[in-house]
Design an enzyme around this catalytic site. Structure first.
Site, PDB file in Angstrom:
ATOM      1  N   LYS A 126      32.097  30.370  52.315  1.00  0.00           N
ATOM      2  CA  LYS A 126      31.339  31.629  52.239  1.00  0.00           C
ATOM      3  C   LYS A 126      30.482  31.581  50.985  1.00  0.00           C
ATOM      4  CE  LYS A 126      30.894  35.647  54.349  1.00  0.00           C
ATOM      5  NZ  LYS A 126      31.073  35.947  55.795  1.00  0.00           N
ATOM      6  N   ASP A 166      25.411  37.112  56.997  1.00  0.00           N
ATOM      7  CA  ASP A 166      26.469  38.124  56.837  1.00  0.00           C
ATOM      8  C   ASP A 166      25.720  39.383  56.385  1.00  0.00           C
ATOM      9  OD1 ASP A 166      29.616  38.356  56.725  1.00  0.00           O
ATOM     10  OD2 ASP A 166      28.929  39.413  54.954  1.00  0.00           O
ATOM     11  N   PHE A 238      25.719  50.147  60.808  1.00  0.00           N
ATOM     12  CA  PHE A 238      24.558  50.230  61.719  1.00  0.00           C
ATOM     13  C   PHE A 238      23.779  48.920  61.643  1.00  0.00           C
ATOM     14  CE2 PHE A 238      20.917  51.026  58.762  1.00  0.00           C
ATOM     15  CZ  PHE A 238      21.635  51.127  57.583  1.00  0.00           C
ATOM     16  N   VAL A 241      26.396  43.665  63.448  1.00  0.00           N
ATOM     17  CA  VAL A 241      27.656  43.693  64.195  1.00  0.00           C
ATOM     18  C   VAL A 241      27.796  45.015  64.951  1.00  0.00           C
ATOM     19  CG1 VAL A 241      30.162  43.506  63.998  1.00  0.00           C
ATOM     20  CG2 VAL A 241      28.708  42.102  62.540  1.00  0.00           C
ATOM     21  N   TRP A 243      25.439  46.964  65.999  1.00  0.00           N
ATOM     22  CA  TRP A 243      24.459  46.961  67.098  1.00  0.00           C
ATOM     23  C   TRP A 243      25.004  46.231  68.335  1.00  0.00           C
ATOM     24  CZ3 TRP A 243      21.997  42.202  68.482  1.00  0.00           C
ATOM     25  CH2 TRP A 243      21.005  42.322  69.461  1.00  0.00           C
TER      26      TRP A 243
END
Ligand code: NDP
Ligand code: 2IT
Length: 446
Positions: A126, A166, A238, A241, A243
């Site tokens: 990450k 991300d 919002f 993910v 969506w």
């Protein structure tokens, strides 16, 4: 057992002082894996859990860039190359002002087990930056991404480490990052996933995390002979993910009544469908971090500074960020009759909140299982890049659906207790761990 877990955690806390999100993510795993190791001492003798919780490599760097006024800005850049036992490091990049070492280490650590669960050959990693995309122009974002990649490029590659998006990193940022990597290396390779469909991206990658989360919840509901049909659903966030989750839950016959941002949440009693889903993309693209304009545009109620968990719903899909659903939120959801909570975000529910769900014996899935669809389609993008080929949307969606079913089966296999209740936290952690641990044993002391 509690003594062993406490002792292990004391070591983690001493070596990683102040990194509270990382401690939280490791404790969740340790509580499940330490008892499992008692029954499988080979992993204990090889100190697999101790090795797993120390990143193979941590890269931190300076990211200088110039804003539109000509002023010089400095941000921090990171890449945590956590574990490469089963494949190249793989995981997203997060651009958000809250980003620090603790947050990226928690995300990188979870990514190891998540990627293992996908059945695809990907290690865990990450990265990101404390860069704040809010209010930045396209040119500023581009200059930042170019500077970020000017250091990151020497550490990554299609067989070494493959970043993706991300929070704060979507198609636009992946484009700028890819362009700079290509320029520096003079190579067109699958070094990043989430690319545009015309230049090596996979169809369905934008939808994958949200769709996958809903597919996972669908599997959980089926264990009770239930489905999304006719259910009321609360979604938080919002972004990308949220969506995808709103879209797929609606397609399966549910009514999604909320989305949220840092400013509060909106409640749409008629359901978020059609144009309203399209409008979510517009809202996100403004980079203003607000959902209030949805309420004004569609004439629904906005609850400033509140979270969607106070509404009466059947299913909750937290899709915003870590620790966004607290113990009181969990109690409220349970009191209101929630039957299923499936995490789209990483670690959105606090440990106390998870206890409330598990004690109430409702269906609860941790993100490392239920949001693995995003990285799974990233894995499929890597395969397509290696083949220099592209699958259709239907083919990718079918593979995604099968992977989510497989993950659900693995969780059931390792997580079903004597009374038949599936502890998905236990199931996901053991199933993810075994594959990585066996690979580490086979590869010797590295
Ligand atoms: P986006 O940037 O598209 O959206 C992030 C959403 O979360 C926005 O609504 C954002 O609002 C909100 N958010 C972020 N931080 C906070 C905060 N501190 N308080 C309140 N809201 C916040 O990101 P994604 O949709 O990609 O990511 C959402 C979650 O899903 C994250 O936990 C991510 O790790 C996880 N995830 C993402 C995957 C992917 O493929 N993209 C895959 C698997 C998991 P704002 O920007 O205004 O803060
Ligand atoms: O948390 C995640 O799984 C992601 N952000 C997706 C990572 C990826 O490599 O696609």
């Amino acid at each position: 057992m509690t003594d062993k877990i406490n002792k292990f955690m004391e070591g983690i806390i001493a070596r990683n002082a102040g990194e509270k999100e990382f401690h939280q993510a490791v404790l969740e795993v340790a509580e499940v894996i330490i008892p499992f190791i008692e029954e499988n001492p080979v992993y204990g003798e090889a100190k697999i859990l101790e090795r797993l919780s120390e990143p193979e490599r941590t890269i931190m760097f300076r990211v200088p860039w110039q804003d539109d006024k000509g002023e010089i800005q400095i941000n921090k850049g990171y890449r945590i190359e956590f574990n490469s036992a089963i494949g190249p490091y793989k995981g997203g990049l997060r651009f958000h002002p809250s980003v620090n070492l603790s947050i990226l280490k928690f995300l990188g650590f979870e990514q190891i087990l998540k990627n293992s669960l996908t059945t695809l050959p990907m290690g865990g990693g990450k990265g990101g930056s404390d860069f704040n995309p809010k209010g930045k122009s396209d040119n500023e974002v581009m200059r930042f991404c170019q500077s970020f990649m000017s250091e990151l490029f020497r550490h990554i590659g299609p067989n070494t480490d493959v970043p993706a998006g991300d929070i704060g990193v979507g198609g636009r940022e992946i484009g700028f990052l890819f362009g700079q990597y290509k320029r520096l290396r003079n190579e067109f390779t699958g070094v990043l996933t989430g690319k545009g469909r015309e230049w090596g991206g996979s169809l369905m990658r934008p939808e994958a995390t949200g769709f996958g989360n809903v597919y996972f919840a669908k599997e959980m509901l089926e264990t009770k002979g239930d489905s999304f049909e006719g259910k009321t659903v609360a979604v938080s966030g919002f972004g990308n993910v949220a969506w995808g989750a709103v879209t797929k839950a609606g397609e399966l016959g549910a009514k999604v009544v909320t989305i949220s941002g840092p400013d509060g949440y909106i409640y749409d009693p008629n359901g978020i469908t059609g144009d309203k889903i399209e409008y979510m993309l517009e809202l996100r693209a403004t980079n203003n971090d607000v959902v209030r304009p949805y309420a004004e545009k569609f004439g629904v109620e906005f609850f400033a500074g509140k979270k969607p968990w106070e509404q009466k719903v059947d299913i909750a899909l937290p899709c915003a960020t870590q620790n966004e659903l607290l113990v009181d939120d969990a109690k409220q959801l349970v009191n209101n009759g929630v039957i299923c909570v499936s995490e789209g975000a990483n670690m959105p529910c606090t440990p106390d909140a998870i206890n409330v769900f598990q004690e109430a014996k409702i269906l609860y899935a941790p993100g490392k299982a239920s949001n693995a669809g995003g990285v799974a389609v990233s894995g499929l993008e890597m395969s397509q890049n290696s083949l220099r080929y592209g699958w259709t949307s239907e083919e990718v969606d079918k593979k995604l659906h099968e992977i989510m079913k497989d993950i659900h089966e693995s969780c059931k296999k390792y997580g079903t207790d004597a009374n038949g209740y599936v502890d998905y936290v236990k199931g996901a952690n053991i199933a993810g761990f075994v594959k990585v641990a066996d690979a580490m044993l086979a590869q010797g002391l590295v």
